[in-house]
Design an enzyme around this catalytic site. Structure first.
Site, PDB file in Angstrom:
ATOM      1  N   ARG A 168       0.884  -1.182   0.000  1.00  0.00           N
ATOM      2  CA  ARG A 168       0.000   0.000   0.000  1.00  0.00           C
ATOM      3  C   ARG A 168       0.910   1.217   0.000  1.00  0.00           C
ATOM      4  O   ARG A 168       1.701   1.415   0.915  1.00  0.00           O
ATOM      5  CB  ARG A 168      -0.905  -0.002   1.231  1.00  0.00           C
ATOM      6  CG  ARG A 168      -1.609   1.338   1.436  1.00  0.00           C
ATOM      7  CD  ARG A 168      -2.715   1.282   2.439  1.00  0.00           C
ATOM      8  NE  ARG A 168      -3.868   0.581   1.883  1.00  0.00           N
ATOM      9  CZ  ARG A 168      -5.088   0.618   2.418  1.00  0.00           C
ATOM     10  NH1 ARG A 168      -5.306   1.298   3.539  1.00  0.00           N
ATOM     11  NH2 ARG A 168      -6.073  -0.038   1.856  1.00  0.00           N
ATOM     12  N   ARG A 204     -13.348  -9.006   1.540  1.00  0.00           N
ATOM     13  CA  ARG A 204     -11.922  -8.734   1.281  1.00  0.00           C
ATOM     14  C   ARG A 204     -11.107  -9.982   1.641  1.00  0.00           C
ATOM     15  O   ARG A 204     -10.191 -10.365   0.929  1.00  0.00           O
ATOM     16  CB  ARG A 204     -11.443  -7.541   2.128  1.00  0.00           C
ATOM     17  CG  ARG A 204     -11.961  -6.181   1.702  1.00  0.00           C
ATOM     18  CD  ARG A 204     -11.379  -5.717   0.387  1.00  0.00           C
ATOM     19  NE  ARG A 204      -9.930  -5.603   0.400  1.00  0.00           N
ATOM     20  CZ  ARG A 204      -9.237  -4.553   0.869  1.00  0.00           C
ATOM     21  NH1 ARG A 204      -9.871  -3.511   1.342  1.00  0.00           N
ATOM     22  NH2 ARG A 204      -7.906  -4.526   0.806  1.00  0.00           N
ATOM     23  N   HIS A 225      -7.309   0.703  -6.453  1.00  0.00           N
ATOM     24  CA  HIS A 225      -7.518  -0.158  -5.280  1.00  0.00           C
ATOM     25  C   HIS A 225      -8.180  -1.465  -5.767  1.00  0.00           C
ATOM     26  O   HIS A 225      -9.345  -1.753  -5.457  1.00  0.00           O
ATOM     27  CB  HIS A 225      -8.419   0.572  -4.280  1.00  0.00           C
ATOM     28  CG  HIS A 225      -8.387  -0.008  -2.893  1.00  0.00           C
ATOM     29  ND1 HIS A 225      -7.598  -1.083  -2.546  1.00  0.00           N
ATOM     30  CD2 HIS A 225      -9.067   0.345  -1.763  1.00  0.00           C
ATOM     31  CE1 HIS A 225      -7.797  -1.362  -1.269  1.00  0.00           C
ATOM     32  NE2 HIS A 225      -8.668  -0.510  -0.775  1.00  0.00           N
ATOM     33  N   ASP A 240     -17.246   7.063  -1.649  1.00  0.00           N
ATOM     34  CA  ASP A 240     -16.011   6.910  -0.862  1.00  0.00           C
ATOM     35  C   ASP A 240     -15.734   8.257  -0.201  1.00  0.00           C
ATOM     36  O   ASP A 240     -16.399   9.256  -0.519  1.00  0.00           O
ATOM     37  CB  ASP A 240     -14.866   6.504  -1.818  1.00  0.00           C
ATOM     38  CG  ASP A 240     -13.561   6.146  -1.117  1.00  0.00           C
ATOM     39  OD1 ASP A 240     -13.559   5.997   0.119  1.00  0.00           O
ATOM     40  OD2 ASP A 240     -12.539   6.019  -1.822  1.00  0.00           O
ATOM     41  N   CYS A 293     -16.296   1.351   0.532  1.00  0.00           N
ATOM     42  CA  CYS A 293     -15.116   0.527   0.863  1.00  0.00           C
ATOM     43  C   CYS A 293     -14.732   0.642   2.331  1.00  0.00           C
ATOM     44  O   CYS A 293     -14.045  -0.231   2.855  1.00  0.00           O
ATOM     45  CB  CYS A 293     -13.947   0.892  -0.035  1.00  0.00           C
ATOM     46  SG  CYS A 293     -13.314   2.554   0.179  1.00  0.00           S
ATOM     47  N   GLN A 331     -10.072  -4.090  -3.453  1.00  0.00           N
ATOM     48  CA  GLN A 331     -11.377  -3.654  -2.949  1.00  0.00           C
ATOM     49  C   GLN A 331     -12.471  -3.886  -3.993  1.00  0.00           C
ATOM     50  O   GLN A 331     -13.560  -4.376  -3.675  1.00  0.00           O
ATOM     51  CB  GLN A 331     -11.323  -2.173  -2.562  1.00  0.00           C
ATOM     52  CG  GLN A 331     -12.630  -1.666  -1.966  1.00  0.00           C
ATOM     53  CD  GLN A 331     -12.943  -2.285  -0.609  1.00  0.00           C
ATOM     54  OE1 GLN A 331     -12.119  -2.213   0.284  1.00  0.00           O
ATOM     55  NE2 GLN A 331     -14.110  -2.887  -0.469  1.00  0.00           N
TER      56      GLN A 331
HETATM   57  N1  NVA Z   1     -10.009   6.423  -1.459  1.00  0.00           N
HETATM   58  C1  NVA Z   1      -9.620   6.072  -0.102  1.00  0.00           C
HETATM   59  C2  NVA Z   1      -9.849   4.616   0.110  1.00  0.00           C
HETATM   60  C3  NVA Z   1      -9.496   4.126   1.505  1.00  0.00           C
HETATM   61  C4  NVA Z   1      -9.658   2.644   1.651  1.00  0.00           C
HETATM   62  C5  NVA Z   1      -8.167   6.450   0.134  1.00  0.00           C
HETATM   63  O1  NVA Z   1      -7.347   6.248  -0.769  1.00  0.00           O
HETATM   64  O2  NVA Z   1      -7.863   6.950   1.211  1.00  0.00           O
HETATM   65  N1   CP Z   2     -11.189  -0.393   2.433  1.00  0.00           N
HETATM   66  C1   CP Z   2      -9.914  -0.424   2.871  1.00  0.00           C
HETATM   67  O1   CP Z   2      -8.966  -0.637   2.117  1.00  0.00           O
HETATM   68  O2   CP Z   2      -9.790  -0.236   4.211  1.00  0.00           O
HETATM   69  P1   CP Z   2      -8.443   0.012   5.041  1.00  0.00           P
HETATM   70  O3   CP Z   2      -7.917   1.372   4.651  1.00  0.00           O
HETATM   71  O4   CP Z   2      -8.870  -0.051   6.478  1.00  0.00           O
HETATM   72  O5   CP Z   2      -7.454  -1.043   4.682  1.00  0.00           O
END
Ligand code: NVA
Ligand code: CP
Length: 307
Positions: A105, A289, A132, A221, A261, A135
């Protein structure tokens, strides 16, 4: 040495790959629900690298690998050499000599692409600024569980054209469904950044109500994704009318489901009555997930396993 297969964006897999991964997800999930051990990745190691925060991604990958018989190691930028400027290419060489699969990540997609290019083992995108895919894998599996095939269906995306939105758009091209996107002015989809082949599978709407009309799935989101915190105040104002509420859900099909998500901000991108209401499937979505990623790891590490 043959090159490993990676999962860096949704379009890295074919429709056939998805058919297999969804079939395996069902099989692995059913077995897990019956408390029957399944250890195809016995003695294998997953390394998880986090440059951004996470609850679900860490939990589902770590628990998933353990349930498949392997183990998982957590690294983050703060307490590894990654945060002290070690080149990503060098980190990839070393980490991939000590593990069987890596999940990352991070910020720019370029970082994960560079890591993968120097990795001896499969690399999975656990979220980047652009995509992502894990997800959306879970979201589509959840839709299939609740409503059957997503082919030909309409997904309404209300909010930011972020990593989630881009991945929905790639999925629409691959699995042949439509996305109605409504973003505030200035936050529109950039097809090139989304990695799209064309514009045939999505339509942009100025009015979020219009985007929701007739949709089979309504989703949104956070207004401010990780890495964009400096824009938060401005975004709070710009996105004020892009809150999924009961009126928007009423514009969708009567059997439409709501997804997010998570983590969610009730009163910002979604009202509490929608996310906590009868059309919401967010807890199944979060749980899935675990199951889809177990199937994904099995596929990347062992190839096509049949029961
Ligand atoms: N769009 C959000 C998703 C978090 C799971 C982010 O990137 O922070
Ligand atoms: N939806 C998701 O990826 O959640 P986290 O940021 O908690 O991993």
């Amino acid at each position: 040495m043959t090159k490993p297969r990676h999962y860096l964006q949704f379009k890295d897999f074919t429709r056939d790959d998805y058919r297999h991964v969804f079939d395996r997800t069902r099989w692995i999930k059913d077995k897990f629900k019956r408390y029957e051990p399944y250890h195809p990745l016995f003695d294998r190691t997953l390394v998880m690298i986090f440059e951004k925060a996470s609850t679900r991604t860490r939990l589902s990958f770590e628990a998933g690998m353990q349930q498949l018989g392997g183990s998982a190691i957590y690294l983050n930028t703060r307490d590894s050499q990654l945060g002290r400027g070690e080149p990503v290419e060098d980190a990839a060489q070393v980490i991939s000599r000590m593990s069987d699969v890596v999940m990352i990540r991070t910020f720019e997609q370029d970082i994960i692409e560079r890591f993968a290019a120097h990795s001896r083992v499969p690399v999975i995108n656990g979220l980047t600024n652009e995509y992502h895919p894990c997800q959306i894998l879970a979201d589509i599996y959840t839709f299939i569980e609740h409503r059957g095939s997503i082919q030909g269906k309409t997904v309404a995306w209300v909010g930011d054209s972020n990593n989630m939105c881009n991945t929905w758009l790639q999925a629409a091209e691959l699995l042949d469904f439509n996305v109605h996107v409504s973003t505030p002015p200035g936050y529109e989809v950039e097809p090139e950044r989304a990695g799209l082949y064309g514009t045939g599978h999505f339509e942009q709407f100025a009015d979020p109500m219009e985007a929701c009309k007739g949709a089979d799935l309504v989703t949104t989101d956070v207004w401010t994704s990780m890495g964009f915190e400096a824009e938060n105040d401005e975004r709070m104002k710009d996105f004020a009318d892009w809150c999924v509420d009961a009126e928007m859900m009423a514009a969708a099909r009567a059997d439409a489901v709501f997804m997010h998500c998570l983590p969610a901000h009730r009163g910002e991108e979604v009202t509490a009555d929608v996310i906590d209401g009868p059309q919401s499937v967010v807890w199944d979505e979060a749980e899935n997930r675990l199951h889809v990623q177990k199937a994904l790891m099995e596929y990347l590490v062992l190839g096509k396993v049949e029961d």
